[in-house]
Design a protein around this motif. Structure first.
Motif, mmCIF file in Angstrom:
data_model
loop_
_atom_site.group_PDB
_atom_site.id
_atom_site.type_symbol
_atom_site.label_atom_id
_atom_site.label_comp_id
_atom_site.label_asym_id
_atom_site.label_seq_id
_atom_site.Cartn_x
_atom_site.Cartn_y
_atom_site.Cartn_z
ATOM 1 N N ILE A 192 -20.039 12.493 -7.861
ATOM 2 C CA ILE A 192 -20.343 11.801 -9.500
ATOM 3 C C ILE A 192 -22.065 11.045 -9.595
ATOM 4 O O ILE A 192 -21.853 11.737 -10.256
ATOM 5 N N ALA A 193 -22.110 11.186 -8.636
ATOM 6 C CA ALA A 193 -23.266 10.159 -8.847
ATOM 7 C C ALA A 193 -24.322 11.673 -9.364
ATOM 8 O O ALA A 193 -24.715 11.626 -10.449
ATOM 9 N N SER A 194 -24.202 13.087 -9.183
ATOM 10 C CA SER A 194 -24.770 14.073 -9.556
ATOM 11 C C SER A 194 -24.529 14.232 -11.409
ATOM 12 O O SER A 194 -25.417 14.525 -11.748
ATOM 13 N N SER A 195 -23.437 13.928 -11.254
ATOM 14 C CA SER A 195 -22.491 14.302 -12.622
ATOM 15 C C SER A 195 -23.269 13.083 -13.486
ATOM 16 O O SER A 195 -23.263 13.917 -14.555
ATOM 17 N N VAL A 196 -23.703 11.939 -13.112
ATOM 18 C CA VAL A 196 -23.155 10.999 -14.098
ATOM 19 C C VAL A 196 -24.352 11.085 -14.801
ATOM 20 O O VAL A 196 -25.172 11.193 -15.592
ATOM 21 N N HIS A 197 -26.440 11.428 -13.283
ATOM 22 C CA HIS A 197 -27.384 11.860 -13.840
ATOM 23 C C HIS A 197 -27.660 12.835 -14.194
ATOM 24 O O HIS A 197 -28.795 12.913 -15.480
ATOM 25 N N ALA A 198 -27.204 14.012 -14.069
ATOM 26 C CA ALA A 198 -26.910 15.079 -15.076
ATOM 27 C C ALA A 198 -27.006 14.715 -16.775
ATOM 28 O O ALA A 198 -27.147 15.516 -17.590
ATOM 29 N N ARG A 199 -25.592 14.034 -17.398
ATOM 30 C CA ARG A 199 -24.800 13.658 -18.233
ATOM 31 C C ARG A 199 -26.416 12.054 -19.023
ATOM 32 O O ARG A 199 -26.235 12.118 -19.542
ATOM 33 N N TRP A 200 -26.822 11.601 -17.635
ATOM 34 C CA TRP A 200 -28.325 11.041 -18.938
ATOM 35 C C TRP A 200 -28.980 11.887 -19.206
ATOM 36 O O TRP A 200 -29.947 11.133 -19.979
ATOM 37 N N GLN A 201 -29.073 12.868 -18.476
ATOM 38 C CA GLN A 201 -30.904 13.762 -18.337
ATOM 39 C C GLN A 201 -30.614 14.170 -19.442
ATOM 40 O O GLN A 201 -31.290 14.913 -20.962
ATOM 41 N N SER A 202 -28.904 15.186 -19.859
ATOM 42 C CA SER A 202 -29.017 15.485 -20.745
ATOM 43 C C SER A 202 -28.320 14.068 -22.304
ATOM 44 O O SER A 202 -29.622 15.045 -22.879
ATOM 45 N N ALA A 203 -28.242 13.576 -21.933
ATOM 46 C CA ALA A 203 -28.091 11.964 -23.396
ATOM 47 C C ALA A 203 -30.034 12.005 -24.302
ATOM 48 O O ALA A 203 -30.382 11.667 -24.858
ATOM 49 N N MET A 204 -30.809 11.832 -23.062
ATOM 50 C CA MET A 204 -32.280 12.024 -22.710
ATOM 51 C C MET A 204 -32.534 12.879 -23.630
ATOM 52 O O MET A 204 -34.257 12.402 -24.513
ATOM 53 N N GLN A 205 -32.185 14.453 -24.335
ATOM 54 C CA GLN A 205 -32.852 15.190 -24.944
ATOM 55 C C GLN A 205 -32.639 14.948 -26.439
ATOM 56 O O GLN A 205 -33.039 15.931 -27.076
ATOM 57 N N ARG A 206 -31.537 13.206 -27.025
ATOM 58 C CA ARG A 206 -31.073 13.297 -27.923
ATOM 59 C C ARG A 206 -31.526 12.287 -28.280
ATOM 60 O O ARG A 206 -30.819 11.129 -28.897
ATOM 61 N N ALA A 207 -33.259 12.748 -28.666
ATOM 62 C CA ALA A 207 -33.832 11.142 -29.011
ATOM 63 C C ALA A 207 -33.798 9.877 -29.872
ATOM 64 O O ALA A 207 -34.219 8.694 -29.396
ATOM 65 N N ALA A 208 -33.198 10.756 -30.704
ATOM 66 C CA ALA A 208 -32.748 9.799 -31.817
ATOM 67 C C ALA A 208 -31.659 8.441 -31.304
ATOM 68 O O ALA A 208 -31.188 7.412 -31.712
ATOM 69 N N GLU A 209 -30.957 9.242 -30.355
ATOM 70 C CA GLU A 209 -29.640 8.309 -30.060
ATOM 71 C C GLU A 209 -30.199 6.983 -29.642
ATOM 72 O O GLU A 209 -31.096 6.803 -28.689
ATOM 73 N N GLY A 210 -29.541 5.839 -29.918
ATOM 74 C CA GLY A 210 -29.667 4.922 -29.331
ATOM 75 C C GLY A 210 -28.842 4.241 -27.693
ATOM 76 O O GLY A 210 -28.390 4.836 -27.421
#
Length: 364
Positions: A192-210
């Motif tokens: 689960i930690a690896s999954s949540v971490h990967a989702r966070w990394q993906s979200a960081m590529q969308r810089a405009a999202e608060g």
């Protein structure tokens, strides 16, 4: 070969068991002792696969001795002359028990069971080793370089694969970081930690999202995949290095410490939202703070704040503040020192929980 230690206060009983094991052939007796105190030292030095242990011994019963052994323990086979004590053996997670006088046929059957258990344990160890390597590749090998700031981080898994993670990246001139902790330990928490971490990394590529929108979306994803059976506490922050302004969301995580150069501390990043994945619908509120020159932000997992010593006392927050204060040590040295303090505080019980420390220091 199966490495065995024999602990029995009766020398003839040890001699008989040693002879029977020699007849069977694939067991190496690597140590013996006549009481629990000596047995504890032998087990620590020899690290056997299996411990053949008498239940009734002077000074300390075999069951109490077994319960005192730190993890990872050898498989334990209790030996007793009294059948009524056999039930006691299984209350202490024994692999098997043998009634004295021990006969060869019964011992051979016990060893067959031990071989199967040892194969399964070794297979599990190989899987954990492979998963540990894979998980390590997800963690950043180097933290970003940010002018005017120092960064440091350290994570230590309780069981090889851990439920903690951290990361930090540069996003449009801002520093984004995360410290997360999935409920539980071991392989399931690590997945689960690896999954949540990967989702966070993906979200960081969308810089405009608060930060708040990103965390709300992350919560929906985690809740949908775990169905509420697993959740993660985490701190997500976005720092403007030019001003020291920090926007953050603390999703059920221990409060971070802001330690000024003059000493003391404030709990600057208290929880603002529920843990990620805990509720299928949640609005993730956030907060703001400003890091002044000389301030140090310390974010830790609960493996730090809930570390217990032999007397059941938690590590004082003042210890973290003292290690982070002053501003002289590098941020990575502070992170390493906090992990070392946790290890020293926990003493012999090092498998309590995963430990993660993230340190962000604004230079004076």
């Amino acid at each position: 070969m199966i490495r065995a230690v024999l602990v029995d206060d009766e020398a003839p009983a040890r001699a008989r068991l040693r002879a029977l094991l020699a007849e069977i052939g694939d067991v190496d007796v690597v140590g013996e002792a006549g009481d629990a105190q000596a047995g504890r030292a032998v087990v620590s030095a020899a690290a056997p696969d299996v411990l053949f242990l008498d239940i009734e011994m002077p000074a300390e019963r075999g069951t109490d001795f077994a319960a005192s052994l730190p993890e990872p323990r050898p498989f334990i086979v209790f030996a007793t002359a009294y059948e009524r004590f056999a039930v006691d053996a299984f209350q202490y997670d024994a692999a098997d028990y043998l009634l004295k006088p021990i006969n060869r046929q019964r011992l051979a059957a016990t060893l067959d069971r031990l071989r199967r258990k040892l194969r399964a344990r070794r297979d599990d160890a190989r899987e954990i080793e492979a998963a540990t390597r894979a998980q390590a590749h997800l963690l950043p090998r180097r933290l970003p370089v940010v002018a005017g700031y120092g960064l440091g981080a350290r994570t230590l898994a309780a069981r090889g694969v851990g439920g903690d993670f951290f990361d930090a990246v540069l996003v449009d001139g801002h520093l984004a970081f995360v410290v997360g902790d999935v409920a539980g330990k071991g392989m399931a928490a690590g997945l689960i930690a690896s999954s949540v971490h990967a989702r966070w990394q993906s979200a960081m590529q969308r810089a405009a999202e608060g930060a708040r929108d990103m965390m709300t979306a992350l919560n929906r994803d985690v809740a949908a995949t775990t169905e509420g059976s697993r959740y993660a506490t985490l701190v997500h922050g976005m720092l403007d290095p030019s001003t020291g302004d920090l926007q953050y969301v603390n999703a059920g995580h221990p409060s971070a410490l802001v330690v000024p150069a003059t000493g003391g501390w404030t709990s600057g990043l208290a929880a603002t939202a529920p843990a990620v994945g805990l509720l299928d619908v949640a609005e993730f509120a956030g907060g703001t703070c400003r890091l002044a020159a000389g301030d140090t932000l310390v974010v830790v997992s609960d493996g730090v704040t809930e570390a217990l010593d032999a007397d059941g006392q938690e590590l004082p927050l003042g210890t973290l503040a003292a290690l982070a204060g002053g501003g002289a040590a590098a941020a990575q040295d502070v992170a390493d020192a906090i992990v070392a303090a946790v290890q020293a505080h926990r003493g012999a019980d090092q498998a309590q929980d995963d430990v993660t420390v993230f340190v962000l220091r604004r230079h004076a």
